[in-house]
Motif scaffolding. Structure first.
Motif, PDB file in Angstrom:
ATOM      1  N   LEU A   1      30.263 -26.985 -12.548  1.00 20.76           N
ATOM      2  CA  LEU A   1      31.781 -27.489 -12.460  1.00 20.76           C
ATOM      3  C   LEU A   1      32.244 -28.225 -13.538  1.00 20.76           C
ATOM      4  CD1 LEU A   1      31.591 -28.650  -8.630  1.00 20.76           C
ATOM      5  CD2 LEU A   1      32.877 -26.629  -9.449  1.00 20.76           C
TER       6      LEU A   1
ATOM      7  N   PHE B   1      26.863 -24.671  -1.283  1.00 20.23           N
ATOM      8  CA  PHE B   1      27.586 -25.379  -2.678  1.00 20.23           C
ATOM      9  C   PHE B   1      27.318 -24.703  -3.972  1.00 20.23           C
ATOM     10  CE2 PHE B   1      26.708 -29.864  -0.621  1.00 20.23           C
ATOM     11  CZ  PHE B   1      27.530 -29.355   0.512  1.00 20.23           C
TER      12      PHE B   1
ATOM     13  N   HIS C   1      29.182 -21.152  -3.749  1.00 21.95           N
ATOM     14  CA  HIS C   1      30.581 -21.439  -3.859  1.00 21.95           C
ATOM     15  C   HIS C   1      30.753 -21.517  -5.508  1.00 21.95           C
ATOM     16  CE1 HIS C   1      34.522 -22.966  -3.272  1.00 21.95           C
ATOM     17  NE2 HIS C   1      34.320 -24.081  -4.309  1.00 21.95           N
ATOM     18  N   CYS C   2      29.851 -22.541  -6.206  1.00 21.25           N
ATOM     19  CA  CYS C   2      30.138 -22.803  -7.731  1.00 21.25           C
ATOM     20  C   CYS C   2      30.028 -21.619  -8.582  1.00 21.25           C
ATOM     21  CB  CYS C   2      29.358 -23.987  -8.195  1.00 21.25           C
ATOM     22  SG  CYS C   2      29.935 -25.569  -7.440  1.00 21.25           S
TER      23      CYS C   2
ATOM     24  N   LEU D   1      32.844 -19.483  -8.296  1.00 24.79           N
ATOM     25  CA  LEU D   1      34.114 -20.069  -9.134  1.00 24.79           C
ATOM     26  C   LEU D   1      33.760 -19.773 -10.536  1.00 24.79           C
ATOM     27  CD1 LEU D   1      34.475 -23.805  -7.753  1.00 24.79           C
ATOM     28  CD2 LEU D   1      36.042 -21.612  -7.558  1.00 24.79           C
TER      29      LEU D   1
ATOM     30  N   LEU E   1      36.251 -28.351 -13.651  1.00 28.00           N
ATOM     31  CA  LEU E   1      36.823 -28.326 -12.441  1.00 28.00           C
ATOM     32  C   LEU E   1      36.339 -29.658 -11.541  1.00 28.00           C
ATOM     33  CD1 LEU E   1      36.498 -24.514 -11.233  1.00 28.00           C
ATOM     34  CD2 LEU E   1      38.389 -25.901 -11.988  1.00 28.00           C
TER      35      LEU E   1
ATOM     36  N   ARG F   1      34.336 -33.587  -5.225  1.00 30.89           N
ATOM     37  CA  ARG F   1      35.727 -33.020  -5.006  1.00 30.89           C
ATOM     38  C   ARG F   1      35.734 -31.847  -4.128  1.00 30.89           C
ATOM     39  NH1 ARG F   1      39.357 -30.782 -10.246  1.00 30.89           N
ATOM     40  NH2 ARG F   1      40.711 -29.788  -9.033  1.00 30.89           N
ATOM     41  N   HIS F   2      34.842 -30.988  -4.432  1.00 35.81           N
ATOM     42  CA  HIS F   2      34.799 -29.694  -3.672  1.00 35.81           C
ATOM     43  C   HIS F   2      34.263 -29.633  -2.390  1.00 35.81           C
ATOM     44  CE1 HIS F   2      36.023 -27.208  -7.169  1.00 35.81           C
ATOM     45  NE2 HIS F   2      35.752 -28.337  -7.820  1.00 35.81           N
ATOM     46  N   PHE F   3      33.373 -30.710  -2.133  1.00 42.43           N
ATOM     47  CA  PHE F   3      32.709 -31.017  -0.859  1.00 42.43           C
ATOM     48  C   PHE F   3      32.697 -32.356  -0.439  1.00 42.43           C
ATOM     49  CE2 PHE F   3      30.876 -27.338  -2.993  1.00 42.43           C
ATOM     50  CZ  PHE F   3      31.090 -26.140  -2.145  1.00 42.43           C
TER      51      PHE F   3
ATOM     52  N   CYS G   1      25.463 -27.883  -9.430  1.00 44.81           N
ATOM     53  CA  CYS G   1      26.668 -27.759  -9.190  1.00 44.81           C
ATOM     54  C   CYS G   1      27.592 -28.531 -10.124  1.00 44.81           C
ATOM     55  CB  CYS G   1      26.868 -28.086  -7.724  1.00 44.81           C
ATOM     56  SG  CYS G   1      26.305 -26.948  -6.606  1.00 44.81           S
ATOM     57  N   ASP G   2      27.253 -29.754 -10.185  1.00 51.63           N
ATOM     58  CA  ASP G   2      27.922 -30.533 -11.170  1.00 51.63           C
ATOM     59  C   ASP G   2      28.210 -29.994 -12.677  1.00 51.63           C
ATOM     60  OD1 ASP G   2      29.253 -32.236  -9.375  1.00 51.63           O
ATOM     61  OD2 ASP G   2      27.769 -33.996  -9.767  1.00 51.63           O
TER      62      ASP G   2
ATOM     63  N   ILE H   1      31.109 -32.009  -7.656  1.00 54.45           N
ATOM     64  CA  ILE H   1      30.772 -31.590  -6.461  1.00 54.45           C
ATOM     65  C   ILE H   1      31.622 -32.568  -5.039  1.00 54.45           C
ATOM     66  CG2 ILE H   1      28.815 -32.995  -6.163  1.00 54.45           C
ATOM     67  CD1 ILE H   1      27.244 -30.655  -4.766  1.00 54.45           C
TER      68      ILE H   1
END
Length: 159
Positions: free
Chosen positions: A51, A78, A81-82, A85, A56, A61-63, A47-48, A59
């Motif tokens: 992002l 997660f 979601h990523c 995006l 962006l 920041r988003h969760f 995810c990182d 992780i």
């Protein structure tokens, strides 16, 4: 540019439990991890990376771990979601490469299931998802069996 690359890293200490979640797969282990969510270092690092490629943030920041809704959360949420995006911005995952760093558990038998899980969640082909494991030759916190870490890189290409 028609490509972007991102890098991610995550680490969790071992704690009470009987398994670790890695790439959405339950891997038996004599310990679990200390984490706010399910502590899946593979998914958190990936995810990182995604992002990061989108610029962006990360992780957290988003969760945010301070938000109780993510307590014990399945980290596949997660990743989905990523990936949404990524797609909303006109990109797709070209490939992803994840390295898990630990002495134990041994991941070899679980790698095919992890690759399948990641490819499915990303809407990608398994040949675009690499998962590998390494040790630190008994050095550092992973070498002492105190925790587990993962690094990921992700290439995004225009959809």
């Amino acid at each position: 540019m028609d490509i972007r690359i991102g890098h991610g890293f995550d680490v969790h200490a071992f704690g009470p439990g009987d398994h670790v979640m890695l790439g959405g797969v339950r891997v038996p282990h004599e310990q679990g991890v200390l984490a706010h969510s399910d502590g899946d270092v593979v998914l958190h690092a990936l995810c990182d990376a995604m992002l990061g490629a989108l610029a962006l943030g990360d992780i957290g920041r988003h969760f945010p771990p301070s938000d109780p809704q993510w307590k014990g959360a399945d980290s596949l949420r997660f990743l989905r979601h990523c990936n949404a995006l990524v797609r909303e911005r006109g990109w797709r995952v070209g490939n992803a490469d994840v390295t898990v760093v630990c002495e134990r558990p041994k991941l070899g038998p679980h790698v095919p299931a992890i690759r399948t899980m990641l490819a499915t969640a990303l809407g990608s082909h398994e040949d675009a998802v690499s998962v590998k494991a390494t040790t630190t030759e008994a050095l550092g916190f992973t070498g002492r069996g105190e925790g587990i870490a993962a690094q990921a890189v992700c290439l995004l290409v225009r959809a």
